[in-house]
Design a protein around this motif. Structure first.
Motif, PDB file in Angstrom:
ATOM      1  N   ILE A  56       0.887  -1.175   0.000  1.00 57.50           N
ATOM      2  CA  ILE A  56       0.000   0.000   0.000  1.00 57.50           C
ATOM      3  C   ILE A  56       0.919   1.217   0.000  1.00 57.50           C
ATOM      4  N   ALA A  57       1.059   1.820  -1.163  1.00 60.43           N
ATOM      5  CA  ALA A  57       2.148   2.793  -1.305  1.00 60.43           C
ATOM      6  C   ALA A  57       1.863   3.757  -2.455  1.00 60.43           C
ATOM      7  N   GLY A  58       2.594   4.861  -2.444  1.00 58.12           N
ATOM      8  CA  GLY A  58       2.528   5.810  -3.553  1.00 58.12           C
ATOM      9  C   GLY A  58       1.383   6.798  -3.385  1.00 58.12           C
ATOM     10  N   LYS A 118       0.141  11.928   3.714  1.00 64.39           N
ATOM     11  CA  LYS A 118      -0.666  11.928   4.947  1.00 64.39           C
ATOM     12  C   LYS A 118      -2.099  12.393   4.657  1.00 64.39           C
ATOM     13  N   SER A 119      -2.575  12.094   3.437  1.00 63.77           N
ATOM     14  CA  SER A 119      -3.938  12.503   3.048  1.00 63.77           C
ATOM     15  C   SER A 119      -4.970  11.763   3.906  1.00 63.77           C
ATOM     16  N   LYS A 166      -4.767   8.073   5.703  1.00 63.90           N
ATOM     17  CA  LYS A 166      -5.077   7.809   7.125  1.00 63.90           C
ATOM     18  C   LYS A 166      -6.081   6.665   7.248  1.00 63.90           C
ATOM     19  N   MET A 167      -7.098   6.684   6.381  1.00 63.38           N
ATOM     20  CA  MET A 167      -8.106   5.617   6.428  1.00 63.38           C
ATOM     21  C   MET A 167      -7.436   4.263   6.157  1.00 63.38           C
ATOM     22  N   ALA A 193       3.196   5.989   6.692  1.00 67.85           N
ATOM     23  CA  ALA A 193       2.306   5.264   7.624  1.00 67.85           C
ATOM     24  C   ALA A 193       2.790   5.494   9.054  1.00 67.85           C
ATOM     25  N   LEU A 194       4.105   5.569   9.237  1.00 70.35           N
ATOM     26  CA  LEU A 194       4.643   5.842  10.582  1.00 70.35           C
ATOM     27  C   LEU A 194       4.340   7.288  10.982  1.00 70.35           C
ATOM     28  N   ASN A 195       4.416   8.198  10.008  1.00 65.23           N
ATOM     29  CA  ASN A 195       4.108   9.599  10.332  1.00 65.23           C
ATOM     30  C   ASN A 195       2.637   9.755  10.731  1.00 65.23           C
TER      31      ASN A 195
END
Ligand SMILES: NC(=O)C1=CN([C@@H]2O[C@H](COP(=O)(O)OP(=O)(O)OC[C@H]3O[C@@H](n4cnc5c(N)ncnc54)[C@H](OP(=O)(O)O)[C@@H]3O)[C@@H](O)[C@H]2O)[C@@H](O)CC1
Ligand SMILES: [K+]
Length: 502
Positions: free
Chosen positions: A249-251, A323-324, A328-329, A348-350
């Motif tokens: 899950i990336a980009g 971080k949209s 977040k969802m 994801a960590l942020n």
């Protein structure tokens, strides 16, 4: 996994004590073996035309140094001793003994540091694992003087001024070309900035081995290339399902490349199937760059994501995610509902660092792969505070959140929740480049779907990532290395594995 143990100064002291008290090997015998081991190395490197000088403190490290000077003289080399505390200052019992033995032989002692500075090889036996505070005053002057010479500089056990546990530099520090350390590498010799003062580190056996742990094994270890031999070859009777399905899950709109690098590294680490979840705008970029990847775009609801999670054997989430609200969802859904192991990286960590309770919600094993900046946000500690005790911080985080923590730095630390830790020794400065972390997350994810073992995937993942960078270093150098080069290096690592490490 059978790996190289790395010990702190205190652990080494315990080993010394156990060897003497439980196995009845007198300390002076250990010291003689230590000195003889260093002399063997020196004799192999230098001929008798070279003049040696040993600078001594007044502890057991100095005892080693005096014994080295004696053995060199006995072997026909010219070697002098310089007592940095003066000739009358009392020291440890073994120091006194070695000083007396040396005096009986009548070998050379000098009181002028200028004589030391004129020698060809300067051996540092001022302080070893017993250094307790910053080196100052006349002792610091001695170190500064010898550091300015063109002599070869050799440190006994630990360069004086390097803290053997955490690698801090304590005031003025001896700058060694070689460090001969006894029985086991010390953590402080591997961590930055201490490692910058060690030159080439070589372990000299002195008769202390794993027996002396008496079952209390040290918590820190390191992989080396011989550990590649322990990896199983892939079974011949297999299909792509055998090697696991990884969801990446990336980009985001401006960071399609992160998804490509992570997914490609997963494939190049042997994952059977990789599916990328990313925004629709990245479709053509990703399909051109990595046609092997399955694609699923614009996941807009938790329900839709849960269906994809059911397909997968493990998840990598975070590279280039942004971080949209949608990101977040995705992060929240994965942490709350996934029943498969997770690798959590980057954005994801942020996202998690704004709401740490999320990290208490995972049901399955989790690997987190923060760099120092991300760790700083997760732990609400400054980067300087983390660097103060990078092994301790990684271990603390792993225990606090029941995760395997891969704390990325010059020496990446891998800490498992059970207290076991690894220092990664592979890699080079060319790998400090954009996308290198995305590649690491993909490698770890790729190994995780095959092995289903978080600790092994994290430790080997970091090691193989560094090794892949080392394998391409000769082609790119450090300036020219980019993240895609590291992926190219993976082929060479796996060929080595399949040739049983050769
Ligand atoms: N035990 C064994 O069986 C074996 C041990 N081995 C060897 O022993 C080494 C460890 O020896 P060690 O524990 O005596 O400590 P070491 O580093 O020599 O220094 C202690 C002295 O330094 C002093 N001091 C400290 N900091 C200072 C400062 N900033 N400025 C000034 N003074 C300072 C401290 O003084 P104090 O703090 O008491 O005032 C004390 O006098 C180890 O590295 C290995 O080489 C091997 O031979 C194998 C067998
Ligand atoms: K030393």
């Amino acid at each position: 996994m059978i790996l190289e143990y790395i010990v702190t100064g205190n652990e080494m002291k315990l080993l010394d004590d156990t060897t003497s008290q439980v196995f009845l090997v007198p300390s002076v015998v250990l010291m003689e073996q230590a000195a003889a081991g260093v002399v063997r190395e020196l004799v192999a490197c230098f001929d008798k035309s070279k003049e040696f000088a040993v600078i001594c403190g007044r502890g057991n490290n100095a005892g080693d140094g005096i014994a080295i000077a004696r053995l060199l003289n006995q072997a026909g080399y010219r070697c002098m001793v310089y007592y940095a505390f003066g000739t009358d200052e009392a020291g440890s019992e073994l120091f006194e003994l070695q000083k007396n033995i040396y005096a009986r032989y009548g070998f050379k002692v000098v009181s002028d540091i200028e004589c030391v500075c004129k020698s060809d090889v300067i051996i540092d036996a001022l302080f070893g694992t017993g250094l307790k505070r910053a080196i100052e005053g006349s002792l610091a002057d001695v170190i500064s003087s010898v550091n300015k010479t063109d002599a070869y500089r050799v440190a006994v056990d630990v360069p004086s001024g390097v803290d053997s546990d955490k690698g801090h530099v304590m005031g003025c520090t001896f700058k060694a070309d070689f460090t001969y350390t006894f029985s086991y590498k010390k953590t402080g010799l591997l961590l930055w900035p201490g490692c910058d003062y060690c030159g080439l580190v070589k372990v000299v056996p002195i008769g202390i081995d794993d027996h002396s742990f008496c079952g209390n094994l040290p918590s820190v270890r390191a992989l080396d290339e011989s550990d590649l031999k322990k990896l199983d070859n892939r079974p011949a009777h297999s299909n792509k399902g055998t090697f696991g399905k990884l969801l990446v899950i990336a980009g985001s709109r401006d960071m399609a490349g992160a998804a490509v690098l992570s997914a490609k590294a997963a494939y190049k680490s042997g994952a059977g199937l990789v599916k990328i979840i990313t925004p629709e705008c990245n479709r053509s970029i990703i399909q051109c760059a990595l046609p092997e990847a399955l694609l699923c775009t614009d996941i807009a609801s938790a329900k839709a994501l849960e269906t994809e999670l059911e397909w997968a054997d493990a998840v990598v989430i975070g590279p280039g995610l942004s971080k949209s609200d949608n990101a977040k969802m995705l992060v929240e859904t994965v942490l709350k509902t996934a029943e498969i192991p997770l690798v959590i990286d980057a954005d994801a960590l942020n996202i998690i660092s704004d709401n740490m309770t999320l990290l208490n919600e995972h049901k399955m094993p989790v690997i987190v792969t923060p760099h120092l900046g991300e760790m700083s946000r997760l732990m609400k500690k400054s980067i300087a505070d983390i660097q103060e005790d990078i092994i301790g911080v990684a271990g603390e985080f792993a225990c606090l959140y029941n995760v395997t923590c891969v704390l990325k730095d010059f020496r990446t630390i891998i800490a498992a929740a059970d207290g076991e830790k690894f220092i990664n020794l592979s890699g080079n400065c060319g790998m400090a480049t954009a996308g290198s972390g995305d590649v690491l997350s993909g490698i770890v994810g790729g190994l995780l779907v095959q092995w289903r073992d978080t600790k092994k995937a994290a430790a080997y993942g970091a090691f193989i990532h560094g090794l892949a960078g080392d394998m391409v270093f000769d082609n790119t150098g450090s300036y020219g290395m980019i993240a895609s080069d590291i992926i190219d290096g993976l082929d060479k690592v796996w060929i080595k594995v399949e040739k049983n490490g050769n």
